[in-house]
Design an enzyme around this catalytic site. Sequence first.
Site, PDB file in Angstrom:
ATOM      1  N   ASP A  30     -40.872 -11.273 -23.760  1.00  0.00           N
ATOM      2  CA  ASP A  30     -41.770 -10.363 -23.052  1.00  0.00           C
ATOM      3  C   ASP A  30     -42.236  -9.258 -24.004  1.00  0.00           C
ATOM      4  O   ASP A  30     -41.427  -8.697 -24.742  1.00  0.00           O
ATOM      5  CB  ASP A  30     -41.036  -9.771 -21.850  1.00  0.00           C
ATOM      6  CG  ASP A  30     -41.952  -9.097 -20.848  1.00  0.00           C
ATOM      7  OD1 ASP A  30     -42.829  -8.306 -21.265  1.00  0.00           O
ATOM      8  OD2 ASP A  30     -41.784  -9.344 -19.650  1.00  0.00           O
ATOM      9  N   ASN A  86     -40.896 -12.356  -8.933  1.00  0.00           N
ATOM     10  CA  ASN A  86     -41.628 -11.601  -7.912  1.00  0.00           C
ATOM     11  C   ASN A  86     -42.772 -12.431  -7.343  1.00  0.00           C
ATOM     12  O   ASN A  86     -43.467 -13.117  -8.092  1.00  0.00           O
ATOM     13  CB  ASN A  86     -42.199 -10.318  -8.523  1.00  0.00           C
ATOM     14  CG  ASN A  86     -41.126  -9.448  -9.139  1.00  0.00           C
ATOM     15  OD1 ASN A  86     -40.059  -9.278  -8.577  1.00  0.00           O
ATOM     16  ND2 ASN A  86     -41.406  -8.898 -10.307  1.00  0.00           N
ATOM     17  N   GLN A  93     -45.249  -8.192  -8.259  1.00  0.00           N
ATOM     18  CA  GLN A  93     -45.946  -9.143  -9.121  1.00  0.00           C
ATOM     19  C   GLN A  93     -47.240  -8.513  -9.622  1.00  0.00           C
ATOM     20  O   GLN A  93     -48.032  -7.995  -8.832  1.00  0.00           O
ATOM     21  CB  GLN A  93     -46.249 -10.439  -8.352  1.00  0.00           C
ATOM     22  CG  GLN A  93     -46.835 -11.521  -9.214  1.00  0.00           C
ATOM     23  CD  GLN A  93     -47.066 -12.834  -8.462  1.00  0.00           C
ATOM     24  OE1 GLN A  93     -46.989 -12.893  -7.239  1.00  0.00           O
ATOM     25  NE2 GLN A  93     -47.366 -13.879  -9.211  1.00  0.00           N
ATOM     26  N   HIS A  99     -43.992 -16.793 -12.810  1.00  0.00           N
ATOM     27  CA  HIS A  99     -43.157 -16.619 -13.988  1.00  0.00           C
ATOM     28  C   HIS A  99     -41.809 -16.047 -13.564  1.00  0.00           C
ATOM     29  O   HIS A  99     -41.701 -15.408 -12.525  1.00  0.00           O
ATOM     30  CB  HIS A  99     -43.824 -15.732 -15.046  1.00  0.00           C
ATOM     31  CG  HIS A  99     -44.211 -14.374 -14.566  1.00  0.00           C
ATOM     32  ND1 HIS A  99     -45.291 -14.147 -13.726  1.00  0.00           N
ATOM     33  CD2 HIS A  99     -43.666 -13.155 -14.802  1.00  0.00           C
ATOM     34  CE1 HIS A  99     -45.388 -12.857 -13.477  1.00  0.00           C
ATOM     35  NE2 HIS A  99     -44.411 -12.221 -14.112  1.00  0.00           N
ATOM     36  N   HIS A 101     -38.543 -13.738 -14.957  1.00  0.00           N
ATOM     37  CA  HIS A 101     -38.027 -12.816 -15.970  1.00  0.00           C
ATOM     38  C   HIS A 101     -36.557 -13.135 -16.201  1.00  0.00           C
ATOM     39  O   HIS A 101     -35.783 -13.234 -15.250  1.00  0.00           O
ATOM     40  CB  HIS A 101     -38.131 -11.367 -15.489  1.00  0.00           C
ATOM     41  CG  HIS A 101     -39.519 -10.881 -15.310  1.00  0.00           C
ATOM     42  ND1 HIS A 101     -40.187 -10.172 -16.285  1.00  0.00           N
ATOM     43  CD2 HIS A 101     -40.381 -10.999 -14.272  1.00  0.00           C
ATOM     44  CE1 HIS A 101     -41.393  -9.867 -15.845  1.00  0.00           C
ATOM     45  NE2 HIS A 101     -41.538 -10.368 -14.628  1.00  0.00           N
TER      46      HIS A 101
END
Length: 135
Positions: A30, A86, A93, A99, A101
């Site tokens: 990230d 999320n 989100q 996606h 995390h």
Amino acid sequence: MKECIFCKIAGGEIPAATIYEDEEFRVILDLGPASKGHALIIPKAHYANLYEMPDELAGKAMILAKKIITKMTEVLQCDGYNIVQNNGEAAGQTVFHFHMHLIPRRKEDNVGVTWTPGKLKEEDKQEILEKFSLC
């Protein structure tokens, strides 16, 4: 989707620090990490959120999360992991491409992905139990 940033990253159009890739997923570090080693699992196909994903692919995402955090725990020597996903703006989100995390945790790291537990109210419990059915 042509304008989706995660589609472009997953498809290799935009460079990213890729730590894993297969036919269906790309896992990248990230750019705005909550902690050292924070990674994202991104499917190559576009799904706005978990609701849109086929069950089989959603299952593969969780299996991949287990594989990645197992290796990253060894690499980073961290004490634990948060897996965060999320769905919808109200849930936090901000990129509307599914996606996950993967956030490495260390004791006393002060990374804020926890909440203060509330209390299950009897009337809420009854309402949910009466309305909920997984058929």
